[in-house]
Design an enzyme around this catalytic site. Structure first.
Site, short mmCIF file in Angstrom:
data_model
loop_
_atom_site.label_atom_id
_atom_site.label_comp_id
_atom_site.label_asym_id
_atom_site.label_seq_id
_atom_site.Cartn_x
_atom_site.Cartn_y
_atom_site.Cartn_z
N THR A 169 -9.60 -39.66 -14.58
CA THR A 169 -9.74 -41.28 -14.96
C THR A 169 -10.70 -41.88 -14.14
OG1 THR A 169 -8.83 -41.46 -16.53
CG2 THR A 169 -10.65 -40.71 -17.37
N ASP A 170 -8.98 -41.66 -13.75
CA ASP A 170 -8.57 -42.65 -12.61
C ASP A 170 -9.57 -42.86 -11.39
OD1 ASP A 170 -5.84 -44.45 -12.89
OD2 ASP A 170 -5.24 -42.57 -13.93
#
Length: 396
Positions: A169-170
């Site tokens: 997700t980063d």
């Protein structure tokens, strides 16, 4: 060089850890001048995230900070904020991932900055965004994977919910921020003004679930954990063979018929239960049983060879050493060598961006804490004596 896509663009990077630094590394690869801003002594946590380390430089930090210069500024002081404003005047983009409210407390929020510098493109990265009841919550990737639905579809019923093996997700958030920044740069060419960009890990994660979210929104059915299967395509999964597992990714009827032919299971192609993809999804368990019974008769290398020859998407499941030793990966140059003042020679993953006219470049090693502070301040007009005084006062 003038053939860098973002040559002439200056980015102030006040972010740390992964999403922001990944975003600015990509901007740097594309030619932007990136200045990484940390607190005196260093404030990017990834500098200490290890092992492994190479001569005290963490592999994690080295992975996302090339093509940047680094300075230190104490933004909790008036003088530190004054220097930052001087840099903003000469910059195109400011990106940060401080907790919601931090920049407002320092008078460095977008509305305050744009009054003096209306040209600035101001990108805020946070766990949950700048609005909503969770806006003040900290957001690390693991937490976001849990709350976005990622973990609910990853793993098996036996394993329970599982996270993806990288902070995905980063990475997705960093890419979304990159897209937003470059679109804002294009828009600024028309209007002459910058804009505010609100990017969150939560939004990026939910958006990236694409067909899974669409399946739920349209059907109302909550998906379970998928393991190594696909909710909409079959056969599209791992299969055990005589020795090692393989992946079969059949995407259409022609490929399925070819698979049946290669496996000497032509009767499956004529079976009404498997005549098309919706039928194969409905009878996925029976199909898997019949294919598995044949796959385990021969080793993985055999099946990969014959499937590839027949145009069926198929491949082994590589470990990291196998990835980087693969001849295709080596010819594509997926790792690049870099030199570092303390770490020496090391390798990092190469940029995946292949542009013919404006290729990416690897110009600067991931910087040490404050490595370029005096160089940057001197360009702003500060003398060596002033720099020494600022350092003594813990402003830089």
């Amino acid at each position: 060089m003038s053939n860098r896509a973002l040559s002439g663009i200056r980015v102030l990077d006040l972010s740390r850890v992964l999403a922001g630094p990944y975003c600015t590394m990509v901007l740097g690869d594309l030619g932007a001048e990136v200045i990484k801003v940390e607190a005196p002594g260093g404030s990017d946590d990834t500098r200490t995230w290890g092992p492994p380390f190479q001569n005290e430089e963490s592999a994690y930090y080295l992975s996302t900070n090339r093509n940047k210069r680094a300075i230190t500024l104490n933004l909790q002081t008036d003088d530190g904020r004054t220097i930052l404003r001087q840099l903003i005047k000469q910059s195109d983009v400011l990106i940060h991932n401080f907790k919601t409210g931090s920049m407002e407390k320092w008078g460095l929020d977008y509305e305050a900055i744009r009054k003096e510098h209306p040209h600035i493109i101001y990108c805020s990265i946070s766990g949950f965004g700048q609005t909503g009841p969770y806006k003040h919550f900290p957001g690390y990737d693991f937490l976001i994977q849990a709350m976005s639905g990622f973990m609910s579809i990853t793993g098996t019923e036996e394993s329970g919910p599982m996270k993806v093996g990288v902070a995905i997700t980063d990475v997705l958030t960093g890419l979304n921020a990159n897209i937003a920044i470059q679109s804002a740069l294009i828009e600024r060419q028309r209007s002459g003004e910058g804009q505010f960009i609100d990017i969150s890990l939560f939004d990026s994660a939910v958006s990236s679930l694409v067909n899974v979210t669409s399946n739920y929104l349209i059907s109302g059915q909550v998906p379970g954990r998928l393991g190594n299967k696909h909710p909409n395509i079959a056969p599209y999964q791992t299969f055990s063979t005589q020795d090692n597992p393989i992946v079969i990714a059949v995407g259409n009827n022609h490929q399925f018929y070819q698979l049946c032919d290669v496996m000497a299971l032509t009767e499956l192609a004529d079976d009404e239960r498997f005549k098309d993809n919706p039928s194969r999804i409905e009878h996925q368990v029976e199909l898997e049983q019949q294919l598995t019974a044949r796959f385990i008769e021969k080793p993985a290398d055999f099946w990969v060879k014959v499937c590839r020859e027949a145009g069926i998407p198929c491949g082994p499941i590589y470990s990291m050493d196998q990835v980087f030793n693969d001849p295709h990966a080596q010819e594509r140059g997926i790792a690049v060598d870099m030199e570092h003042p303390t770490a020496g020679t090391f390798q990092v993953a190469a940029s995946p961006i292949g542009t013919s006219k404006t290729p990416v470049s690897y110009r600067r090693h991931p910087p040490m804490v404050g490595e370029h502070t005096e160089e940057v301040l001197t360009a702003l007009g500060y003398t060596q004596e002033q720099c020494n005084q600022l350092r003594q006062q813990n402003i830089i």
